[in-house]
Design a protein around this motif. Structure first.
Motif, short mmCIF file in Angstrom:
data_model
loop_
_atom_site.label_atom_id
_atom_site.label_comp_id
_atom_site.label_asym_id
_atom_site.label_seq_id
_atom_site.Cartn_x
_atom_site.Cartn_y
_atom_site.Cartn_z
N LYS B 67 0.83 -1.21 0.00
CA LYS B 67 0.00 0.00 0.00
C LYS B 67 0.85 1.24 0.00
CE LYS B 67 -4.11 -1.49 2.45
NZ LYS B 67 -4.68 -1.67 3.77
N ILE B 68 0.21 2.32 -0.41
CA ILE B 68 0.86 3.61 -0.24
C ILE B 68 -0.14 4.59 0.38
CG2 ILE B 68 0.36 4.24 -2.66
CD1 ILE B 68 2.99 5.86 -2.53
N LYS B 69 0.34 5.33 1.36
CA LYS B 69 -0.50 6.37 1.97
C LYS B 69 0.13 7.71 1.68
CE LYS B 69 -2.45 4.01 6.00
NZ LYS B 69 -2.43 3.98 7.48
N VAL B 70 -0.69 8.65 1.21
CA VAL B 70 -0.19 9.99 0.94
C VAL B 70 -0.84 10.94 1.93
CG1 VAL B 70 0.14 11.79 -0.77
CG2 VAL B 70 0.00 9.41 -1.50
N TYR B 71 -0.03 11.65 2.67
CA TYR B 71 -0.54 12.59 3.68
C TYR B 71 -0.40 14.02 3.18
CZ TYR B 71 -0.33 8.78 7.07
OH TYR B 71 -0.52 7.60 7.73
N TYR B 72 -1.39 14.82 3.46
CA TYR B 72 -1.22 16.27 3.34
C TYR B 72 -1.71 16.87 4.64
CZ TYR B 72 -1.02 20.98 1.64
OH TYR B 72 -0.68 22.29 1.51
N ARG B 73 -0.75 17.29 5.48
CA ARG B 73 -1.10 17.73 6.84
C ARG B 73 -1.96 16.66 7.51
NH1 ARG B 73 -0.55 23.64 5.03
NH2 ARG B 73 1.63 23.39 4.47
N GLU B 74 -3.22 16.99 7.93
CA GLU B 74 -4.00 15.99 8.68
C GLU B 74 -4.73 15.01 7.76
OE1 GLU B 74 -4.86 19.39 9.20
OE2 GLU B 74 -3.06 19.43 10.48
N ARG B 75 -4.76 15.33 6.47
CA ARG B 75 -5.54 14.48 5.58
C ARG B 75 -4.68 13.36 5.03
NH1 ARG B 75 -8.25 17.69 1.15
NH2 ARG B 75 -6.46 19.10 1.23
N VAL B 76 -5.35 12.25 4.70
CA VAL B 76 -4.58 11.13 4.15
C VAL B 76 -5.38 10.41 3.08
CG1 VAL B 76 -5.36 9.66 6.05
CG2 VAL B 76 -3.36 8.98 4.73
N ARG B 77 -4.69 9.93 2.06
CA ARG B 77 -5.32 9.09 1.05
C ARG B 77 -4.55 7.78 0.99
NH1 ARG B 77 -8.63 12.55 -1.12
NH2 ARG B 77 -7.98 14.62 -1.80
N GLU B 78 -5.31 6.71 0.77
CA GLU B 78 -4.66 5.41 0.81
C GLU B 78 -4.93 4.65 -0.50
OE1 GLU B 78 -5.28 3.36 4.55
OE2 GLU B 78 -5.13 1.44 3.49
N TYR B 79 -3.93 4.00 -1.02
CA TYR B 79 -4.08 3.27 -2.28
C TYR B 79 -3.39 1.92 -2.14
CZ TYR B 79 -4.59 8.11 -3.83
OH TYR B 79 -4.95 9.41 -3.95
N MET B 183 3.24 15.14 2.12
CA MET B 183 3.30 16.39 1.37
C MET B 183 2.99 17.53 2.34
SD MET B 183 1.14 15.03 -1.94
CE MET B 183 1.48 16.42 -3.02
N GLY B 184 3.25 18.74 1.89
CA GLY B 184 2.89 19.90 2.70
C GLY B 184 3.79 20.12 3.91
N VAL B 186 7.44 20.66 3.59
CA VAL B 186 8.44 21.63 3.17
C VAL B 186 8.07 22.14 1.79
CG1 VAL B 186 10.44 20.88 4.51
CG2 VAL B 186 9.85 19.66 2.41
N PRO B 187 8.51 23.35 1.44
CA PRO B 187 8.09 23.94 0.17
C PRO B 187 8.38 23.07 -1.06
CG PRO B 187 9.37 25.51 1.48
CD PRO B 187 9.33 24.24 2.24
N MET B 188 9.60 22.71 -1.30
CA MET B 188 9.89 21.98 -2.52
C MET B 188 10.42 20.58 -2.21
SD MET B 188 9.27 23.83 -5.31
CE MET B 188 10.41 23.48 -6.66
N GLY B 189 9.60 19.80 -1.52
CA GLY B 189 10.08 18.46 -1.19
C GLY B 189 9.01 17.68 -0.46
N TYR B 190 9.38 16.53 0.05
CA TYR B 190 8.43 15.72 0.80
C TYR B 190 9.15 14.80 1.77
CZ TYR B 190 9.62 12.03 -2.55
OH TYR B 190 10.31 11.12 -3.31
N GLY B 191 8.37 14.27 2.70
CA GLY B 191 8.94 13.33 3.66
C GLY B 191 8.45 11.93 3.36
N TRP B 192 9.10 10.91 3.94
CA TRP B 192 8.67 9.55 3.68
C TRP B 192 8.95 8.61 4.85
CZ3 TRP B 192 12.95 11.62 0.99
CH2 TRP B 192 14.20 11.07 1.35
N ILE B 193 8.15 7.56 4.92
CA ILE B 193 8.50 6.41 5.76
C ILE B 193 8.44 5.18 4.87
CG2 ILE B 193 7.92 5.01 7.77
CD1 ILE B 193 6.68 7.44 9.06
N PHE B 194 9.58 4.54 4.67
CA PHE B 194 9.65 3.32 3.88
C PHE B 194 9.91 2.15 4.81
CE2 PHE B 194 10.54 4.08 -0.85
CZ PHE B 194 9.91 5.31 -0.87
N PRO B 195 9.02 1.15 4.79
CA PRO B 195 9.31 -0.04 5.57
C PRO B 195 10.27 -0.96 4.81
CG PRO B 195 7.21 -0.30 4.46
CD PRO B 195 7.75 1.04 4.06
#
Ligand SMILES: Cc1cc2nc3c(=O)[nH]c(=O)nc-3n(C[C@H](O)[C@H](O)[C@H](O)COP(=O)(O)OP(=O)(O)OC[C@H]3O[C@@H](n4cnc5c(N)ncnc54)[C@H](O)[C@@H]3O)c2cc1C
Lengths: 200, 364
Positions: B67-79, B183-184, B186-195
């Protein structure tokens, strides 16, 4: 029906008309054609590859946003160039790097020599466009408005009138900037020019 | 005299050595560290990369992502991710196994020695190490990563700032097979958690963001994890920024030393292996026809430049309009799109055209 016509075969004005109708493929072909020139120009104005690429990203989005209002009977590149120059200036302004400088009203310089021959080819930006490193470094250290004016003249091959139009300045200023830029370049490259002279 | 000396035993060097050794060439790998060596990396690897290597993910104990989860601040989408299409690897193991396999196929490994000098003669090269050893070869592959000495030697001229990424690798018993992207932050980048197997890699990458502020942002992602004694590691990312000279008559650059990391996905391993494949083909062709290797540059870019350029365009749109892109994501199956992109079943050109339809985001 989709015709298997290759977008590469279309001329600019057809691509513009198609883009105006929302044809993304046509727009991609426009990018294909002009991206190197845009990036090179932006890199030159901004003074670094990073900033050049960053601004170019905005330029592409801006071209897409505004293509609807473009008159397809006109040449595309001058319009693109203007968008690029403006986007760069906007970015530089945002960063508070003052564009105006006291050197602006400098008197006409002595008879100028031209920049060493700089060949520019849009298809191929890794070997031919690579200016000799020394020249590139010297160019980078010029104040912004000298650098950009000289670049438009020497590499983009614009006439003084076109430069004045692109930068929204008068022809007198264009001339004095170019003379001054050449003088500064000559000073910076003095050592190399002399060495060259001796060997020739 | 060796046929080929490979400098560096990361994914690009070890796979180059493997491909060429399999073809029966005499290959020497020189790696400055001792193997297995650690490399900061999230380790995300699509099935396609394993196929290029002709090895199964299990050969590397790869961890299958579901799965992948994409966060934007408090919101999240899961695929969900199509099964067996995206994996993660531990880079020390991945690189080491590839190198061992290259050696199994006849390559020789010299570890703990750094290449410091190259001399070009008419028909050969002489490579010198920091321990004073000299080796001769016909060809050289520069697989020495970002800041490559070999790239400098051939005048590749990568004179630009590279974005920085930071990461902590935290031991973790049974991580869920979910990649999280933030997402959301840092301005031009993103964070991640990879298992990964028994590990969570928690990281952040950004253009034009003060490196000193990055750890503070990362701490948001680390807050529920026990990470006090884990070192925070930083490494630049070798994103593509235009064409450069990637070869001369006897030398080619592969992987990060060629700056061909995908600017959208941040993946460098896939193109590292792809470039190794192209290096293999070029070297074999040039040996046969007795031609200079210089054609390699054109070969690489004819395969990659267009896609890398568009990946960079798309990344620019993603980073600049993170909020609006996140809003758009509910219309798309991001799991399938990502999987297809990384496995090269969808092109960036297709994605680009899709995104253009929404600019200037009139529909939002
Ligand atoms: C935080 C982070 C996360 C990332 N996440 C991903 C991801 O999820 N998926 C992905 O595909 N990519 C990812 N990447 C990118 C990926 O790590 C690199 O693209 C990849 O390591 C490139 O492989 P390489 O073989 O070209 O170089 P490297 O792995 O850097 O290997 C170069 C080797 O050369 C050796 N060396 C250097 N100089 C010399 C010398 N002079 N003599 C001898 N040996 C030398 C080094 O010791 C090293 O072992 C990430 C990068 C970072 C920083």
């Amino acid at each position: 029906m989709y015709k298997a016509k290759n977008y590469k075969d279309y001329d600019d004005s057809t691509l513009i008309k198609l883009s105006q109708k929302g044809d993304e493929k046509a727009f991609e072909e426009i990018l294909n054609r002009y991206s190197n020139r845009i990036i090179n120009l932006a890199t030159r104005i901004m003074g670094s590859v990073d900033d050049g690429w960053d601004v170019a990203q905005e330029v592409f989005v801006s071209i897409w946003k505004n293509i609807k209002s473009f008159d397809s009977s006109k040449n595309l590149y001058p319009w693109i160039r203007k968008i690029t120059v403006n986007a760069c200036y906007e970015e530089l302004r945002k960063r508070g790097k003052g564009l105006e400088s006291s050197l602006d009203d400098v008197e006409e310089g002595e008879p100028s020599i031209d920049l060493p021959d700089v060949k520019y080819s849009p298809e191929d930006n890794y070997s031919k466009i690579e200016l000799n490193e020394v020249i590139e470094k010297a160019l980078e250290t010029l104040p912004e408005h000298y650098r950009i004016t000289l670049w438009l003249r020497a590499v983009e091959n614009l006439t003084y009138e076109e430069i004045a139009e692109t930068l929204n300045i008068n022809i007198g200023t264009v001339k004095s900037r170019i003379n001054m830029a050449r003088k500064l370049m000559r000073d910076k490259l003095k050592y190399y020019l002399e060495v060259k002279d001796e060997s020739s | 005299m060796h046929d080929v000396i490979v400098v560096g035993a990361g994914p690009s060097g070890s796979s180059s050595a493997l491909f060429l050794a399999k073809r029966g060439l005499d290959v020497l790998i020189i790696e400055k560290k001792r193997l297995p060596r650690y490399k900061v990396c999230a380790g995300g690897t699509p099935r396609y990369t394993f196929e290029l290597l002709d090895l199964s993910p299990s050969y590397f104990d790869a961890f299958n992502i579901e799965k992948i989860k994409v966060y934007y601040r408090e919101r999240v989408r899961e695929y969900s991710i199509p099964s067996n299409s995206i994996f993660t690897v531990h880079r020390d193991q991945f690189d080491y196994r590839l190198t061992q396999l290259a050696c199994h196929n006849g390559a020789e490994l010299l570890e703990g020695e750094e290449v410091i000098e190259i001399e070009e003669e008419n028909n050969s090269l002489t490579i010198k190490t920091n321990l004073g050893h000299k080796f001769k070869s016909r060809y050289l592959i520069g697989a020495d990563g970002i800041g490559s000495k070999i790239a400098r030697f051939i005048g590749a001229n990568f004179r630009y700032r590279v974005p920085l990424a930071i990461q902590k690798d935290i031991p973790y018993k049974n991580p869920e097979p979910i990649i999280s992207l933030f997402m959301g932050l840092v301005p031009m980048g993103y964070g991640w958690i990879f298992p990964k197997n028994r590990t969570l890699s928690v990281g952040l990458g950004a253009y034009a963001f003060s490196p000193r502020k990055m750890p503070q942002v990362l701490s948001i992602l680390l807050k529920d994890l026990n990470h006090t004694n884990i070192p925070l590691l930083a490494h630049p990312i070798a994103f593509y920024r235009g064409k450069r000279r990637l070869a001369n008559e006897r030398i080619v650059l592969v992987g990060d030393s060629a700056h061909i990391t995908d600017p959208f996905s941040g993946e460098g391993i896939r193109n590292a292996v792809k470039s190794a494949k192209i290096a293999e083909e070029t070297i074999l062709e040039c040996i046969k026809k007795n031609k200079p290797l210089s054609i390699y540059t054109e070969k690489i870019y004819s395969v990659m430049a267009r896609e890398l350029f568009l990946a960079w365009m798309i990344s620019g749109i993603f980073y600049r309009f993170q909020d609006r892109i996140f809003n758009l994501m509910d219309r798309f199956d991001m799991g399938a799109i990502l999987s297809n992109l990384l496995n090269e079943r969808t092109s960036y050109s297709q994605i680009f055209k899709k995104i253009l339809k929404f600019i200037p985001f009139r529909l939002l």
